[in-house]
Design a protein around this motif. Structure first.
Motif, PDB file in Angstrom:
ATOM      1  N   ALA A 260       0.695  -0.845  -0.382  1.00 37.27           N
ATOM      2  CA  ALA A 260      -0.083   0.112  -0.161  1.00 37.27           C
ATOM      3  C   ALA A 260       1.225   1.481   0.412  1.00 37.27           C
ATOM      4  CB  ALA A 260      -0.967   0.001   1.446  1.00 37.27           C
ATOM      5  N   ALA A 261       1.594   0.901   1.090  1.00 40.33           N
ATOM      6  CA  ALA A 261       2.574   2.096   1.415  1.00 40.33           C
ATOM      7  C   ALA A 261       3.783   3.171  -0.270  1.00 40.33           C
ATOM      8  CB  ALA A 261       3.816   2.281   1.978  1.00 40.33           C
ATOM      9  N   ALA A 262       3.812   1.522  -1.555  1.00 43.20           N
ATOM     10  CA  ALA A 262       4.845   1.628  -2.604  1.00 43.20           C
ATOM     11  C   ALA A 262       3.652   2.125  -3.677  1.00 43.20           C
ATOM     12  CB  ALA A 262       5.095   0.360  -2.800  1.00 43.20           C
ATOM     13  N   ASN A 263       2.387   1.771  -3.565  1.00 45.85           N
ATOM     14  CA  ASN A 263       1.496   2.047  -4.344  1.00 45.85           C
ATOM     15  C   ASN A 263       1.510   3.804  -4.426  1.00 45.85           C
ATOM     16  OD1 ASN A 263       0.393   0.381  -6.218  1.00 45.85           O
ATOM     17  ND2 ASN A 263      -0.854  -0.553  -4.125  1.00 45.85           N
ATOM     18  N   CYS A 264       1.501   4.222  -3.016  1.00 45.97           N
ATOM     19  CA  CYS A 264       1.126   5.877  -2.923  1.00 45.97           C
ATOM     20  C   CYS A 264       2.450   6.943  -3.101  1.00 45.97           C
ATOM     21  CB  CYS A 264       1.057   5.976  -1.418  1.00 45.97           C
ATOM     22  SG  CYS A 264      -0.087   5.567  -0.764  1.00 45.97           S
ATOM     23  N   ILE A 265       3.319   6.082  -3.465  1.00 45.77           N
ATOM     24  CA  ILE A 265       5.174   6.326  -3.777  1.00 45.77           C
ATOM     25  C   ILE A 265       4.756   6.484  -4.841  1.00 45.77           C
ATOM     26  CG2 ILE A 265       6.989   6.142  -3.796  1.00 45.77           C
ATOM     27  CD1 ILE A 265       6.846   5.062  -1.042  1.00 45.77           C
ATOM     28  N   ASN A 266       4.719   5.036  -5.526  1.00 48.51           N
ATOM     29  CA  ASN A 266       4.889   4.570  -6.963  1.00 48.51           C
ATOM     30  C   ASN A 266       4.379   5.424  -8.151  1.00 48.51           C
ATOM     31  OD1 ASN A 266       6.826   3.249  -9.446  1.00 48.51           O
ATOM     32  ND2 ASN A 266       4.696   2.080  -9.180  1.00 48.51           N
ATOM     33  N   ILE A 267       2.370   5.658  -8.110  1.00 47.38           N
ATOM     34  CA  ILE A 267       1.530   5.210  -9.055  1.00 47.38           C
ATOM     35  C   ILE A 267       1.764   6.991  -9.055  1.00 47.38           C
ATOM     36  CG2 ILE A 267      -0.610   6.875  -9.624  1.00 47.38           C
ATOM     37  CD1 ILE A 267      -0.725   3.617  -8.213  1.00 47.38           C
ATOM     38  N   PRO A 268       1.534   8.449  -7.884  1.00 52.18           N
ATOM     39  CA  PRO A 268       2.189  10.199  -8.285  1.00 52.18           C
ATOM     40  C   PRO A 268       3.286   9.738  -9.174  1.00 52.18           C
ATOM     41  CG  PRO A 268       1.699   9.530  -6.200  1.00 52.18           C
ATOM     42  CD  PRO A 268       1.796   7.992  -6.516  1.00 52.18           C
ATOM     43  N   LEU A 269       4.479   8.964  -8.779  1.00 54.69           N
ATOM     44  CA  LEU A 269       5.378   9.334  -9.407  1.00 54.69           C
ATOM     45  C   LEU A 269       5.444   9.418 -10.682  1.00 54.69           C
ATOM     46  CD1 LEU A 269       7.991   8.716  -6.287  1.00 54.69           C
ATOM     47  CD2 LEU A 269       7.667  10.879  -7.239  1.00 54.69           C
ATOM     48  N   MET A 270       5.169   8.391 -10.682  1.00 56.40           N
ATOM     49  CA  MET A 270       4.930   7.868 -12.663  1.00 56.40           C
ATOM     50  C   MET A 270       5.021   8.148 -13.571  1.00 56.40           C
ATOM     51  SD  MET A 270       7.035   5.255 -12.896  1.00 56.40           S
ATOM     52  CE  MET A 270       6.480   4.566 -14.241  1.00 56.40           C
ATOM     53  N   ARG A 271       3.844   9.503 -12.657  1.00 54.81           N
ATOM     54  CA  ARG A 271       2.357  10.382 -13.352  1.00 54.81           C
ATOM     55  C   ARG A 271       2.435  11.360 -12.869  1.00 54.81           C
ATOM     56  NH1 ARG A 271      -3.042   7.282 -13.131  1.00 54.81           N
ATOM     57  NH2 ARG A 271      -4.175   8.915 -14.571  1.00 54.81           N
ATOM     58  N   GLN A 272       3.832  11.388 -12.702  1.00 56.36           N
ATOM     59  CA  GLN A 272       4.366  13.954 -12.190  1.00 56.36           C
ATOM     60  C   GLN A 272       4.141  14.356 -13.420  1.00 56.36           C
ATOM     61  OE1 GLN A 272       8.704  14.420 -11.359  1.00 56.36           O
ATOM     62  NE2 GLN A 272       8.588  11.512 -12.077  1.00 56.36           N
ATOM     63  N   ARG A 273       3.659  14.149 -14.063  1.00 57.59           N
ATOM     64  CA  ARG A 273       4.154  15.740 -15.158  1.00 57.59           C
ATOM     65  C   ARG A 273       2.287  15.378 -15.718  1.00 57.59           C
ATOM     66  NH1 ARG A 273       2.297  15.635 -21.144  1.00 57.59           N
ATOM     67  NH2 ARG A 273       3.588  17.095 -21.848  1.00 57.59           N
ATOM     68  N   GLU A 274       1.757  14.718 -15.348  1.00 56.34           N
ATOM     69  CA  GLU A 274       0.292  15.295 -15.411  1.00 56.34           C
ATOM     70  C   GLU A 274      -0.647  15.767 -13.586  1.00 56.34           C
ATOM     71  OE1 GLU A 274      -2.577  11.925 -15.162  1.00 56.34           O
ATOM     72  OE2 GLU A 274      -1.427  10.307 -17.047  1.00 56.34           O
ATOM     73  N   LEU A 275       0.130  15.552 -13.111  1.00 56.92           N
ATOM     74  CA  LEU A 275       0.686  16.471 -11.543  1.00 56.92           C
ATOM     75  C   LEU A 275       0.915  18.327 -11.437  1.00 56.92           C
ATOM     76  CD1 LEU A 275       1.353  14.070  -9.063  1.00 56.92           C
ATOM     77  CD2 LEU A 275      -1.475  15.061  -9.735  1.00 56.92           C
ATOM     78  N   GLN A 276       2.214  18.256 -13.116  1.00 60.53           N
ATOM     79  CA  GLN A 276       2.560  19.877 -13.361  1.00 60.53           C
ATOM     80  C   GLN A 276       1.717  20.099 -14.160  1.00 60.53           C
ATOM     81  OE1 GLN A 276       6.429  17.932 -14.466  1.00 60.53           O
ATOM     82  NE2 GLN A 276       7.519  17.852 -12.685  1.00 60.53           N
ATOM     83  N   VAL A 277       1.668  19.557 -15.286  1.00 63.42           N
ATOM     84  CA  VAL A 277       0.462  20.376 -16.522  1.00 63.42           C
ATOM     85  C   VAL A 277      -0.931  19.474 -16.651  1.00 63.42           C
ATOM     86  CG1 VAL A 277       2.885  20.152 -17.753  1.00 63.42           C
ATOM     87  CG2 VAL A 277       1.807  18.344 -18.308  1.00 63.42           C
ATOM     88  N   GLY A 278      -1.429  19.398 -15.998  1.00 62.37           N
ATOM     89  CA  GLY A 278      -2.592  18.708 -16.037  1.00 62.37           C
ATOM     90  C   GLY A 278      -2.434  17.237 -17.074  1.00 62.37           C
ATOM     91  N   ILE A 279      -4.080  16.697 -16.915  1.00 68.22           N
ATOM     92  CA  ILE A 279      -4.811  15.853 -18.237  1.00 68.22           C
ATOM     93  C   ILE A 279      -5.571  16.598 -18.554  1.00 68.22           C
ATOM     94  CG2 ILE A 279      -3.838  13.730 -16.908  1.00 68.22           C
ATOM     95  CD1 ILE A 279      -6.681  13.750 -15.956  1.00 68.22           C
ATOM     96  N   PRO A 280      -5.897  16.266 -19.996  1.00 64.94           N
ATOM     97  CA  PRO A 280      -7.056  16.413 -21.425  1.00 64.94           C
ATOM     98  C   PRO A 280      -8.094  16.969 -20.479  1.00 64.94           C
ATOM     99  CG  PRO A 280      -5.786  15.378 -21.950  1.00 64.94           C
ATOM    100  CD  PRO A 280      -5.177  15.111 -20.855  1.00 64.94           C
ATOM    101  N   VAL A 281      -9.007  17.459 -20.310  1.00 67.20           N
ATOM    102  CA  VAL A 281     -10.853  17.061 -19.534  1.00 67.20           C
ATOM    103  C   VAL A 281     -11.229  17.796 -20.658  1.00 67.20           C
ATOM    104  CG1 VAL A 281      -9.999  18.067 -17.569  1.00 67.20           C
ATOM    105  CG2 VAL A 281     -11.042  20.110 -19.162  1.00 67.20           C
ATOM    106  N   THR A 282     -12.321  17.175 -21.188  1.00 69.45           N
ATOM    107  CA  THR A 282     -13.295  17.049 -22.495  1.00 69.45           C
ATOM    108  C   THR A 282     -14.754  17.524 -21.581  1.00 69.45           C
ATOM    109  OG1 THR A 282     -13.724  14.934 -22.746  1.00 69.45           O
ATOM    110  CG2 THR A 282     -11.665  15.491 -23.535  1.00 69.45           C
TER     111      THR A 282
END
Length: 396
Positions: A260-282
Motif C-alpha cells: 500500500a505504501a509503495a502504491n502511494c509513492i509509485n503511482i504519483p511519481l510515474m504520473r508526475q508530469r500530469e501533476l505538473q501540466v494537468g490532463i485533458p478534460v473534455t
C-alpha cells in the motif's frame, strides 16, 4: 486504442482464409463456442453472446445489450462497418459493464495464445478499422479479436508488449509474487528480496503500458522505481520490527502495508508530469476543453484507491486462513505445502479482485466545473455557459 492508418488494402492483399493444420476444432482460451475459419491462416474462436456491444453512429455512440443480430448484417451477409471497436464492448457507465470489460482484459488465458493467433487478431482489427471486413467475420469474432489484440499490443504504438507486462499477466504474476511475500515474511533478506521483485515487476508493467502521447522517460521510471522500492522495503522492515512482539497474525499483514505504501509513492511519481501540466478534460462529446491538474489529482487518487483495494482480498484473506491451517497437524507434518497453498489462495482472490477493483471507478471519470482551476473554469464558462460537468481519463 491504436488506430490503423492508411488506405484499405486491395483484393490482392486480402488475407487468405486458410486453417492451421492440427488446429481444427480447438478453442481459444475464453471462447465458449467455436466459430468459422478466419483470416491469416489461424482459427480464431469467439465468446458467445453479444450483450453490451457499443457502436458509433454519426460521430456519437450508442450502447445496446441483448439485441438480435443486425438486420443489415443478416441481409447483406457481411458485417457492417459502424461497430465502434475504439471503445469497450460493454456499457462503461455501470459497474457491471466495467467489470465485464476488465474480466475480459485481465483474462490470464490470453497469455496462452500463439504468435500466429495474436497476428490474426491484429489483422482483423486493423483491417476493420481501415474499412475492410474479413470474409465470414461475425460481430462476436470481431469483439474477440479486438480484446485479444488489446491484450498483447500497446494501444498507442501498436508494438507487442513484453509477456509479463500485459494486463493478462497481472493475475499469474501477482499471485506468485504476493504469495511469496506472504509466505517468506519472517526473515529480513527474504522481505527485502520479494519487495524488490514486486517493485521490479511494477516497473515493467508501468513501462510496458506507458502513454504513447506522453511517454515515461528513463529518469522518471528510475526515480519511481527506486523510490517505490525504498518505501516498500522501509515500511516492511519498520513494521516487521514494531510487530515482532505482537501475535504472529499481525506480522502477516506487514506485506500488505508495504505494498500500500509503495502504491502511494509509485503511482504519483510515474504520473508526475500530469501533476505538473494537468490532463485533458473534455465535454460529453469528447471535445477537448483544456488541461486540469485538479482532474489529474482526482484521477491519480482513484487509481491509488483501486490498486490498494485490489491488494486487500489477496493479502488479507490468505493470512487468516494460513494462520489457522498452520496450527493443524496436517500442515505441520507437510510444511512444504505452505507456499503453494498460499500462492493458490492469493491467485483465487486476485482472479476476482483485479477486474472488480479496476472497475470501481469509470475509466472516463467526471468532475464538476466548479472544482476546476479558476482560469480553466472561466474559459469553459465563456465558451459553454451552461456546462456543469467535464470528463477525463483517469488511467489504470
Amino acid at each position: 486504442m491504436a488506430r490503423a492508418g492508411g488506405v484499405a488494402p486491395n483484393d490482392t492483399h486480402r488475407p487468405q482464409v486458410l486453417p492451421i493444420p492440427g488446429h481444427a476444432g480447438r478453442r481459444l482460451p475464453g471462447s465458449p463456442r467455436p466459430s468459422c475459419w478466419l483470416a491469416s491462416g489461424v482459427t480464431l474462436h469467439v465468446m458467445s453472446g453479444s450483450a453490451g456491444a457499443t457502436r458509433g453512429e454519426e460521430g456519437g455512440s450508442e450502447s445496446y445489450r441483448g439485441q438480435e443480430p443486425r438486420a443489415q448484417e443478416s441481409k447483406m451477409g457481411e458485417l457492417p462497418l459502424d461497430i465502434n471497436i475504439q471503445e469497450p464492448r460493454w456499457d462503461q457507465s455501470t459497474f457491471l459493464g466495467r467489470a465485464q470489460h476488465f474480466f475480459t482484459v485481465t483474462d490470464p488465458r490470453n497469455l496462452l495464445l500463439s504468435g500466429a493467433q495474436l497476428e490474426a487478431s491484429r489483422n482483423i482489427v486493423q483491417n476493420y478499422r481501415a474499412g475492410v471486413v474479413t470474409p465470414g467475420l461475425t460481430e462476436d469474432q470481431l469483439w474477440r479479436a479486438k480484446y485479444v489484440y488489446d491484450s498483447a499490443f500497446h494501444p498507442d504504438t501498436g508494438e507487442k508488449v513484453v509477456l509479463i507486462g500485459r494486463m493478462s499477466a497481472q493475475v499469474p504474476m501477482n499471485m506468485t509474487i504476493t504469495g511469496c511475500m506472504l509466505t517468506f515474511y519472517r526473515k529480513t533478506p527474504t522481505v527485502v528480496f520479494w519487495q524488490w521483485v514486486n517493485q521490479s515487476f511494477n516497473a515493467v508493467v508501468n513501462y510496458s503500458n506507458r502513454s504513447g502521447d506522453a511517454p515515461i522517460t528513463v529518469g522518471q521510471l528510475g526515480t519511481a522505481y527506486v523510490s517505490a522500492t525504498t518505501g516498500a522495503v522501509a515500511t516492511a522492515l519498520g513494521l516487521k520490527f514494531l510487530t515482532k512482539h505482537l501475535p504472529p497474525l499481525v506480522g502477516r499483514f506487514v506485506p500488505f502495508a508495504a505494498v500500500a505504501a509503495a502504491n502511494c509513492i509509485n503511482i504519483p511519481l510515474m504520473r508526475q508530469r500530469e501533476l505538473q501540466v494537468g490532463i485533458p478534460v473534455t465535454d460529453e462529446a469528447g471535445q477537448r476543453l483544456g488541461h486540469s491538474v485538479t482532474a489529474a489529482k482526482q484521477g491519480i487518487f482513484q487509481v491509488v484507491i483501486s490498486r490498494i483495494c485490489m491488494a486487500i482480498p489477496a493479502m488479507a484473506i490468505p493470512p487468516v486462513i494460513m494462520n489457522a491451517l498452520e496450527k493443524k497437524d496436517f500442515l505441520k507434518r507437510r510444511a512444504w505445502l505452505g507456499a503453494p497453498l498460499q500462492v493458490g489462495l492469493v491467485g483465487f482472490c486476485l482472479v476476482f479482485a483485479t477486474p472488480l477493483c479496476c472497475a470501481l471507478f469509470p475509466q472516463r471519470s467526471s468532475i464538476h466545473v466548479s472544482r476546476l482551476e479558476p482560469e480553466l473554469r472561466a474559459q469553459i464558462h465563456q465558451q459553454n455557459p451552461g456546462m456543469e460537468v467535464v470528463y477525463y481519463n483517469k488511467g489504470l
